[in-house]
Design an enzyme around this catalytic site. Structure first.
Site, PDB file in Angstrom:
ATOM      1  N   GLU A 160       0.880  -1.172   0.000  1.00 44.40           N
ATOM      2  CA  GLU A 160       0.000   0.000   0.000  1.00 44.40           C
ATOM      3  C   GLU A 160       0.912   1.215   0.000  1.00 44.40           C
ATOM      4  OE1 GLU A 160      -2.639  -0.663   3.354  1.00 44.40           O
ATOM      5  OE2 GLU A 160      -3.849  -2.015   2.154  1.00 44.40           O
TER       6      GLU A 160
ATOM      7  N   GLU B 145       4.510  13.225  -5.212  1.00 48.83           N
ATOM      8  CA  GLU B 145       3.785  13.237  -3.933  1.00 48.83           C
ATOM      9  C   GLU B 145       4.527  14.124  -2.933  1.00 48.83           C
ATOM     10  OE1 GLU B 145       3.960   9.774  -1.310  1.00 48.83           O
ATOM     11  OE2 GLU B 145       1.789   9.904  -1.071  1.00 48.83           O
TER      12      GLU B 145
ATOM     13  N   CYS C  74      -2.491   9.188   2.825  1.00 44.80           N
ATOM     14  CA  CYS C  74      -2.154   8.656   1.493  1.00 44.80           C
ATOM     15  C   CYS C  74      -3.281   8.906   0.503  1.00 44.80           C
ATOM     16  CB  CYS C  74      -1.882   7.165   1.604  1.00 44.80           C
ATOM     17  SG  CYS C  74      -3.239   6.275   2.363  1.00 44.80           S
TER      18      CYS C  74
HETATM   19  P1  NAD Z   1       8.467   5.134   4.169  1.00 42.96           P
HETATM   20  O1  NAD Z   1       8.413   4.282   2.956  1.00 42.96           O
HETATM   21  O2  NAD Z   1       9.592   6.083   4.316  1.00 42.96           O
HETATM   22  O3  NAD Z   1       8.519   4.231   5.477  1.00 42.96           O
HETATM   23  C1  NAD Z   1       7.535   3.272   5.761  1.00 42.96           C
HETATM   24  C2  NAD Z   1       8.128   2.197   6.645  1.00 42.96           C
HETATM   25  O4  NAD Z   1       9.111   1.477   5.899  1.00 42.96           O
HETATM   26  C3  NAD Z   1       8.840   2.739   7.877  1.00 42.96           C
HETATM   27  O5  NAD Z   1       8.567   1.880   8.957  1.00 42.96           O
HETATM   28  C4  NAD Z   1      10.293   2.665   7.481  1.00 42.96           C
HETATM   29  O6  NAD Z   1      11.200   2.570   8.555  1.00 42.96           O
HETATM   30  C5  NAD Z   1      10.307   1.392   6.654  1.00 42.96           C
HETATM   31  N1  NAD Z   1      11.424   1.274   5.717  1.00 42.96           N
HETATM   32  C6  NAD Z   1      12.049   2.273   5.042  1.00 42.96           C
HETATM   33  N2  NAD Z   1      13.017   1.753   4.250  1.00 42.96           N
HETATM   34  C7  NAD Z   1      12.985   0.404   4.419  1.00 42.96           C
HETATM   35  C8  NAD Z   1      13.748  -0.680   3.883  1.00 42.96           C
HETATM   36  N3  NAD Z   1      14.732  -0.482   2.999  1.00 42.96           N
HETATM   37  N4  NAD Z   1      13.445  -1.929   4.282  1.00 42.96           N
HETATM   38  C9  NAD Z   1      12.460  -2.160   5.174  1.00 42.96           C
HETATM   39  N5  NAD Z   1      11.715  -1.164   5.722  1.00 42.96           N
HETATM   40  C10 NAD Z   1      11.973   0.097   5.353  1.00 42.96           C
HETATM   41  O7  NAD Z   1       7.063   5.867   4.263  1.00 42.96           O
HETATM   42  P2  NAD Z   1       6.616   6.960   5.346  1.00 42.96           P
HETATM   43  O8  NAD Z   1       7.347   8.220   5.025  1.00 42.96           O
HETATM   44  O9  NAD Z   1       6.693   6.383   6.700  1.00 42.96           O
HETATM   45  O10 NAD Z   1       5.049   7.133   5.002  1.00 42.96           O
HETATM   46  C11 NAD Z   1       4.576   8.017   4.045  1.00 42.96           C
HETATM   47  C12 NAD Z   1       4.295   7.282   2.744  1.00 42.96           C
HETATM   48  O11 NAD Z   1       3.376   6.242   2.985  1.00 42.96           O
HETATM   49  C13 NAD Z   1       3.649   8.148   1.686  1.00 42.96           C
HETATM   50  O12 NAD Z   1       4.213   7.840   0.432  1.00 42.96           O
HETATM   51  C14 NAD Z   1       2.197   7.714   1.714  1.00 42.96           C
HETATM   52  O13 NAD Z   1       1.469   7.925   0.532  1.00 42.96           O
HETATM   53  C15 NAD Z   1       2.344   6.266   2.017  1.00 42.96           C
HETATM   54  N6  NAD Z   1       1.100   5.723   2.579  1.00 42.96           N
HETATM   55  C16 NAD Z   1       0.349   4.877   1.823  1.00 42.96           C
HETATM   56  C17 NAD Z   1      -0.838   4.367   2.322  1.00 42.96           C
HETATM   57  C18 NAD Z   1      -1.712   3.433   1.526  1.00 42.96           C
HETATM   58  O14 NAD Z   1      -2.579   2.814   2.118  1.00 42.96           O
HETATM   59  N7  NAD Z   1      -1.521   3.308   0.229  1.00 42.96           N
HETATM   60  C19 NAD Z   1      -1.251   4.722   3.614  1.00 42.96           C
HETATM   61  C20 NAD Z   1      -0.442   5.594   4.355  1.00 42.96           C
HETATM   62  C21 NAD Z   1       0.737   6.074   3.834  1.00 42.96           C
END
Ligand code: NAD
Length: 486
Positions: free
Chosen positions: A254, A390, A288
């Site tokens: 997601e 975004e 999101c």
């Molecule tokens: P992010 O991708 O930076 O981080 C999300 C999670 O992934 C965090 O826990 C982070 O520590 C972890 N992570 C980062 N790099 C990783 C790796 N290499 N391996 C494993 N884990 C890793 O996202 P964010 O900044 O926390 O959240 C914002 C983003 O989330 C926006 O792009 C938003 O659109 C998206 N989002 C999507 C939905 C949906 O349902 N589609 C819902 C909420 C947020």
């Protein structure tokens, strides 16, 4: 000072490497406390505990009993509502007004809904003919997938984490959760609720840390993990999907969005203004599903822009426990820097700044916080980066259109495909337009109206797979066919 530890096999554990990092309050820039960073050894211990728990009482428990325990988890969140609320708002800076209506109640609802849904989830059976005339029966059996890695983001920490943990546990899996490094507290607190509700040790585990070279990567690379469910940025989703390829492990993704709203001249203007105010600015634009591109039919364009900007200018920014506050800060200084870089880029790309565009004046005690102004632009070209990337902040670009066909083409002119909002009182148009938008979720005359039984997810670069209702139960179970020859 508040210390957030890892939760492994039913117990809170310090980082085995003695490593901690700061948990910063985004309203003030002061420290909420420290977080114990899980080492590779800690992640190994959590995955091992989760594997062992599959063989223990959890693996042998009836669906009925499991469901009752998950209801007790939901009740436990309700009982400790104020603690969850304070922790979520301290980590994110969001107003109590929002978190008390959305984040915490939905966190509890995610356990109740899936605890009930799993009891009504049927399988399939086929009777077949065989050459000897005796025939055979095929019966499908659903089994837990095993150990599920849950990687969650910071924007709706409890809600989005339980959206995965709820159905995963309802289906009999065990989980290891890696919450966002920005917002670890409510996930950690859930460990206490799990113990109180009688969830056996090892069923729910939490490892804290970052992504690359930290708990996130250690977990998603771990061969003891059977499937990975992720919410976060598209680029992170791609990295995790590559890790999951090793061992052909299933993923649910997601990811990000650049969601359009289409406002037609035949809309109810009051509803469209109210709905767009929410879809652009709710949670300081960090949803999101939120709108960052607004397309408005030319005949009502000027009125719409003036009214939206007029209403957004009234937003009161402030601290979570002030009941009169509409908006908090963004989640961190790092994110503030990102959002402000887009505010500057918009000007460089030739935008007209209708509202905001910078950092608000805040009282001295909040000056160290990650504040940004609600912002509205017009006049950008369709290929401007601000219109295509975004931003995830309280901002939108508004552009006029002349025909329905043009509006649909503009809405679809994006790499993403998560959500759309369509404002029209013409039902035929609503159906015609919504079904032509390339996205997972289209709302007509509403936004963020969620029935948890419905499919949730994105197309194009916004994700892979669907969760919600039976779709979650599909993902969190393995379907086995048993063929019985008579
Ligand atoms: P992010 O991708 O930076 O981080 C999300 C999670 O992934 C965090 O826990 C982070 O520590 C972890 N992570 C980062 N790099 C990783 C790796 N290499 N391996 C494993 N884990 C890793 O996202 P964010 O900044 O926390 O959240 C914002 C983003 O989330 C926006 O792009 C938003 O659109 C998206 N989002 C999507 C939905 C949906 O349902 N589609 C819902 C909420 C947020």
């Amino acid at each position: 000072m508040n210390e957030v530890k890892n939760f492994i096999n039913g117990e809170y554990c310090a980082s085995s490497g003695g490593k901690t990092f700061d948990n910063v309050n985004p309203c003030t820039g002061s420290l909420n406390g420290s977080v114990h960073e899980a080492t590779r050894q800690d992640v190994n211990a959590a995955v091992l505990a989760a594997r062992e728990a599959l063989k223990g009482p959890w693996g042998k428990m009836t669906e009925e009993k499991r469901s009752a325990i998950l209801h007790a988890v939901a009740d436990g969140i309700d009982r400790r509502f104020d603690e969850f609320l304070a922790a979520e708002c301290a980590d994110t800076g969001k107003p109590y007004n929002i978190a008390s209506h959305i984040d915490i109640p939905r966190g509890a609802a995610n356990f109740r809904v899936f605890a009930d849904a799993v009891k009504n989830f049927s399988t399939e059976a086929f009777q077949m003919a065989t050459p000897d005339g005796n025939g055979a029966f095929n019966i499908a059996v659903r089994k837990p997938k095993g150990v599920i890695a849950v990687i969650s983001p910071w924007n709706l920490p409890l809600l989005l984490m339980t959206w995965k943990v709820g159905p995963a546990l309802a289906c009999g899996n065990t989980v290891v959760v890696k919450p966002s490094e920005e917002t670890p507290t409510t996930t950690s607190l859930l460990g206490e609720v799990m113990n109180e509700a009688g969830v056996p040790p090892g069923v729910f585990n939490v490892v804290n840390g970052f992504g690359p070279d930290s708990a996130g990567a250690f977990l998603t690379d771990h061969p003891g993990v059977d499937a990975i469910t992720f919410t976060g940025e598209t680029r992170t989703g791609e990295i995790i999907t590559r890790s999951a390829a090793k061992g052909l492990r299933d993923v649910s993704m997601e990811c990000g969005g650049k969601n359009p709203a289409l406002v037609f001249a035949d809309c109810d203007m009051d509803k469209a203004i109210e709905g767009t105010l929410r879809s652009v600015f709710a949670n300081c634009g960090q949803v999101c599903l939120g709108t960052e591109r607004v397309y408005v039919e030319r005949t009502i364009f000027d009125e719409f822009v003036a009214r939206l900007a007029g209403e957004a200018a009234k937003f009161k920014l402030g601290v979570p426990d002030d009941k009169t506050v509409d908006m908090g800060p963004v989640v961190s200084h790092e994110h503030q820097k990102k959002v402000l870089s887009y505010y500057q880029l918009a000007v460089e790309e030739g935008a007209e700044v209708v509202l905001g565009g910078g950092v608000p004046d805040m009282p001295a005690e909040l000056a160290g916080g990650a504040w940004v102004q609600p912002t509205i632009w017009t006049g950008l070209a369709d290929d401007a980066r601000v219109v295509n990337e975004e931003i995830f902040g309280p901002c939108c670009h508004i552009r006029p259109f002349d025909t329905e066909e043009e509006a649909i083409a503009l809405a679809n002119d994006t790499a993403y495909g998560l959500a759309a909002a369509i404002w029209t009182e013409n039902t035929s148009r609503a159906l015609r337009v919504s079904t032509q938008i390339e996205c997972g979720i289209a709302w007509v005359n509403s936004w963020f109206l969620r029935d948890l039984r419905t499919a949730f997810g994105g197309s194009k670069e916004s994700g892979m797979g669907r969760e919600g209702g039976e779709h979650s139960l599909e993902f969190y179970t393995e379907l086995q066919n048993v063929c019985i020859k008579i």
